[in-house]
Design an enzyme around this catalytic site. Structure first.
Site, PDB file in Angstrom:
ATOM      1  N   HIS A 170       2.271  21.217   3.815  1.00  0.00           N
ATOM      2  CA  HIS A 170       1.149  21.510   4.724  1.00  0.00           C
ATOM      3  C   HIS A 170       1.713  21.722   6.126  1.00  0.00           C
ATOM      4  O   HIS A 170       2.176  22.823   6.412  1.00  0.00           O
ATOM      5  CB  HIS A 170       0.033  20.459   4.644  1.00  0.00           C
ATOM      6  CG  HIS A 170       0.465  19.063   4.339  1.00  0.00           C
ATOM      7  ND1 HIS A 170       1.351  18.364   5.115  1.00  0.00           N
ATOM      8  CD2 HIS A 170       0.106  18.236   3.326  1.00  0.00           C
ATOM      9  CE1 HIS A 170       1.519  17.153   4.611  1.00  0.00           C
ATOM     10  NE2 HIS A 170       0.793  17.047   3.525  1.00  0.00           N
ATOM     11  N   THR A 230       0.280  11.380  -1.257  1.00  0.00           N
ATOM     12  CA  THR A 230      -0.214  10.980   0.055  1.00  0.00           C
ATOM     13  C   THR A 230       0.301   9.581   0.340  1.00  0.00           C
ATOM     14  O   THR A 230       0.789   8.895  -0.560  1.00  0.00           O
ATOM     15  CB  THR A 230      -1.757  11.017   0.103  1.00  0.00           C
ATOM     16  OG1 THR A 230      -2.194  10.781   1.458  1.00  0.00           O
ATOM     17  CG2 THR A 230      -2.372   9.974  -0.805  1.00  0.00           C
ATOM     18  N   ARG A 283      -2.596  30.693   1.101  1.00  0.00           N
ATOM     19  CA  ARG A 283      -2.781  32.140   0.990  1.00  0.00           C
ATOM     20  C   ARG A 283      -1.612  32.961   1.507  1.00  0.00           C
ATOM     21  O   ARG A 283      -1.648  34.183   1.472  1.00  0.00           O
ATOM     22  CB  ARG A 283      -4.063  32.561   1.729  1.00  0.00           C
ATOM     23  CG  ARG A 283      -5.349  32.053   1.112  1.00  0.00           C
ATOM     24  CD  ARG A 283      -5.573  32.597  -0.286  1.00  0.00           C
ATOM     25  NE  ARG A 283      -5.719  34.047  -0.293  1.00  0.00           N
ATOM     26  CZ  ARG A 283      -6.873  34.682  -0.146  1.00  0.00           C
ATOM     27  NH1 ARG A 283      -7.996  33.987   0.023  1.00  0.00           N
ATOM     28  NH2 ARG A 283      -6.928  35.992  -0.174  1.00  0.00           N
ATOM     29  N   ASN A 294      -5.993  14.765  12.422  1.00  0.00           N
ATOM     30  CA  ASN A 294      -4.838  15.179  11.628  1.00  0.00           C
ATOM     31  C   ASN A 294      -5.083  16.596  11.086  1.00  0.00           C
ATOM     32  O   ASN A 294      -6.078  16.835  10.399  1.00  0.00           O
ATOM     33  CB  ASN A 294      -4.621  14.187  10.490  1.00  0.00           C
ATOM     34  CG  ASN A 294      -3.328  14.429   9.749  1.00  0.00           C
ATOM     35  OD1 ASN A 294      -2.982  15.561   9.414  1.00  0.00           O
ATOM     36  ND2 ASN A 294      -2.609  13.360   9.458  1.00  0.00           N
ATOM     37  N   GLU A 351       3.560  11.956  12.555  1.00  0.00           N
ATOM     38  CA  GLU A 351       3.764  10.961  11.515  1.00  0.00           C
ATOM     39  C   GLU A 351       4.847  11.436  10.555  1.00  0.00           C
ATOM     40  O   GLU A 351       5.026  12.640  10.359  1.00  0.00           O
ATOM     41  CB  GLU A 351       2.494  10.754  10.688  1.00  0.00           C
ATOM     42  CG  GLU A 351       1.274  10.350  11.456  1.00  0.00           C
ATOM     43  CD  GLU A 351       0.055  10.205  10.549  1.00  0.00           C
ATOM     44  OE1 GLU A 351      -0.907   9.567  10.986  1.00  0.00           O
ATOM     45  OE2 GLU A 351       0.090  10.746   9.421  1.00  0.00           O
ATOM     46  N   GLY A 361      -8.123  13.004   9.117  1.00  0.00           N
ATOM     47  CA  GLY A 361      -7.913  14.408   8.798  1.00  0.00           C
ATOM     48  C   GLY A 361      -8.617  14.848   7.534  1.00  0.00           C
ATOM     49  O   GLY A 361      -9.449  15.754   7.553  1.00  0.00           O
ATOM     50  N   HIS A 362      -8.299  14.226   6.400  1.00  0.00           N
ATOM     51  CA  HIS A 362      -8.823  14.671   5.107  1.00  0.00           C
ATOM     52  C   HIS A 362     -10.348  14.626   5.085  1.00  0.00           C
ATOM     53  O   HIS A 362     -11.011  15.639   4.814  1.00  0.00           O
ATOM     54  CB  HIS A 362      -8.249  13.805   3.994  1.00  0.00           C
ATOM     55  CG  HIS A 362      -8.701  14.187   2.626  1.00  0.00           C
ATOM     56  ND1 HIS A 362      -8.182  15.267   1.953  1.00  0.00           N
ATOM     57  CD2 HIS A 362      -9.635  13.635   1.806  1.00  0.00           C
ATOM     58  CE1 HIS A 362      -8.774  15.362   0.759  1.00  0.00           C
ATOM     59  NE2 HIS A 362      -9.659  14.397   0.661  1.00  0.00           N
ATOM     60  N   ARG A 382       5.779  16.772   6.173  1.00  0.00           N
ATOM     61  CA  ARG A 382       6.548  16.217   5.050  1.00  0.00           C
ATOM     62  C   ARG A 382       7.801  17.048   4.804  1.00  0.00           C
ATOM     63  O   ARG A 382       7.919  18.177   5.260  1.00  0.00           O
ATOM     64  CB  ARG A 382       5.677  16.146   3.803  1.00  0.00           C
ATOM     65  CG  ARG A 382       4.523  15.163   3.961  1.00  0.00           C
ATOM     66  CD  ARG A 382       3.641  15.102   2.730  1.00  0.00           C
ATOM     67  NE  ARG A 382       2.510  14.215   2.963  1.00  0.00           N
ATOM     68  CZ  ARG A 382       2.533  12.907   2.784  1.00  0.00           C
ATOM     69  NH1 ARG A 382       3.628  12.319   2.343  1.00  0.00           N
ATOM     70  NH2 ARG A 382       1.459  12.171   3.013  1.00  0.00           N
ATOM     71  N   HIS A 398       1.612  15.457  10.110  1.00  0.00           N
ATOM     72  CA  HIS A 398       2.545  14.711   9.262  1.00  0.00           C
ATOM     73  C   HIS A 398       3.399  15.742   8.526  1.00  0.00           C
ATOM     74  O   HIS A 398       3.069  16.166   7.415  1.00  0.00           O
ATOM     75  CB  HIS A 398       1.766  13.838   8.284  1.00  0.00           C
ATOM     76  CG  HIS A 398       2.608  12.936   7.450  1.00  0.00           C
ATOM     77  ND1 HIS A 398       2.164  11.706   7.011  1.00  0.00           N
ATOM     78  CD2 HIS A 398       3.861  13.057   6.954  1.00  0.00           C
ATOM     79  CE1 HIS A 398       3.102  11.134   6.283  1.00  0.00           C
ATOM     80  NE2 HIS A 398       4.150  11.946   6.240  1.00  0.00           N
ATOM     81  N   HIS A 425      -6.449   6.312   7.398  1.00  0.00           N
ATOM     82  CA  HIS A 425      -6.389   6.652   5.976  1.00  0.00           C
ATOM     83  C   HIS A 425      -7.740   6.372   5.326  1.00  0.00           C
ATOM     84  O   HIS A 425      -8.148   5.227   5.170  1.00  0.00           O
ATOM     85  CB  HIS A 425      -5.293   5.913   5.214  1.00  0.00           C
ATOM     86  CG  HIS A 425      -4.846   6.677   3.988  1.00  0.00           C
ATOM     87  ND1 HIS A 425      -3.817   7.594   4.019  1.00  0.00           N
ATOM     88  CD2 HIS A 425      -5.313   6.692   2.723  1.00  0.00           C
ATOM     89  CE1 HIS A 425      -3.654   8.114   2.811  1.00  0.00           C
ATOM     90  NE2 HIS A 425      -4.552   7.591   2.018  1.00  0.00           N
ATOM     91  N   ASP A 426      -8.422   7.438   4.957  1.00  0.00           N
ATOM     92  CA  ASP A 426      -9.717   7.405   4.276  1.00  0.00           C
ATOM     93  C   ASP A 426     -10.862   6.876   5.134  1.00  0.00           C
ATOM     94  O   ASP A 426     -11.934   6.554   4.604  1.00  0.00           O
ATOM     95  CB  ASP A 426      -9.643   6.628   2.958  1.00  0.00           C
ATOM     96  CG  ASP A 426      -8.847   7.377   1.896  1.00  0.00           C
ATOM     97  OD1 ASP A 426      -8.624   8.591   2.068  1.00  0.00           O
ATOM     98  OD2 ASP A 426      -8.448   6.756   0.897  1.00  0.00           O
TER      99      ASP A 426
END
Length: 242
Positions: free
Chosen positions: A50, A104, A18, A7, A74, A217-218, A45, A43, A195-196
């Site tokens: 992002h 999230t 920036r 992700n 997503e 991703g994260h 949004r 994803h 997720h996580d």
């Protein structure tokens, strides 16, 4: 073997912070593909904080150049989102029930309320030639309901497993996910997860048979800051391919 889809939302977030096109999301995706990842996820949004709709279009074109790399988009299935999916035709679209102001994703779909809508969306995605996936909790009733909607896959929302793993007492939670995956598979659904998930907890999670894809991703971005992206990708691929 489980496919690793990376992700890129956090890379896009760094770029956006920036006001410059640095890091360039497309160039970063190309580097990941060269390292051997199986897929790219974004994803986009509603507020584009992002990944943007243009990122989605650009990455769609990029992934078409690599037949072995799947593109997964997503998001919440607004009219605008579905139009973007229709235009870009990713390999997979994962429907996520997140509100515009949500930090999230933090829950799966409630099909007691949304089954008819998801059924219509699954048919729409099929008409686009796009595989459908549904972000869902490891809940027996929700999985049974999902199997009646025409959805191709589910993506198990894995935060509760990640939390249990971090606390050191995760076996009962892992069993819940295993039973959920087995039920989904018995009902004809493919099973993804995300997720996580991270380098620490993924190996144990993938003791569950036949997880088709993990989207990460994260954690992967943070681990790359510590260990370097090439090392992190190879470690994830080794886990997924073992």
């Amino acid at each position: 073997m489980t496919a690793l889809s990376v992700n890129l939302n956090k890379i896009a977030l760094l770029r956006n912070s920036r006001g410059r096109d640095y890091p360039n999301v497309l160039a970063y995706a190309e580097k990941l593909i060269a390292m051997g990842v199986d897929g790219i996820t974004v994803h986009p949004r509603q507020d584009e904080r992002h990944a943007t709709r243009q990122d989605t279009r650009d990455l769609s074109e990029l992934c078409r150049q690599y037949p072995d790399v799947e593109f997964n988009v997503e998001g919440y299935p607004s009219v605008e989102f579905m139009a973007l999916v229709a235009a870009t035709k990713p390999d997979q679209c994962t429907l996520v029930p997140d509100a515009p102001d949500q930090l999230t994703s933090d829950h799966g779909w409630d099909l007691a309320e949304h089954a008819d809508w998801i059924t219509a969306l699954a048919a729409e995605l099929k008409s686009f030639g796009v595989r459908s996936s549904l972000f869902i909790d490891p809940d027996e009733q929700q999985i049974k309901a999902a199997s009646q909607t025409g959805i191709d896959r589910i993506e198990l929302y894995t935060e509760s497993y990640a939390n249990a793993y971090a606390e050191g007492d995760y076996q009962s939670t892992l069993m819940q996910y295993k039973q959920s995956a087995e039920l989904a598979q018995a009902l004809g659904l493919g099973v993804n997860a995300g997720h996580d998930l991270d380098l620490d907890n993924l190996t144990q999670f993938l003791t569950i048979p036949d997880i088709l894809e993990v989207s990460i991703g994260h954690a992967l971005t943070i681990e790359s800051l510590e260990f370097g992206v090439a090392d992190v990708i190879q470690r994830y691929l080794a886990i997924c391919r073992s």
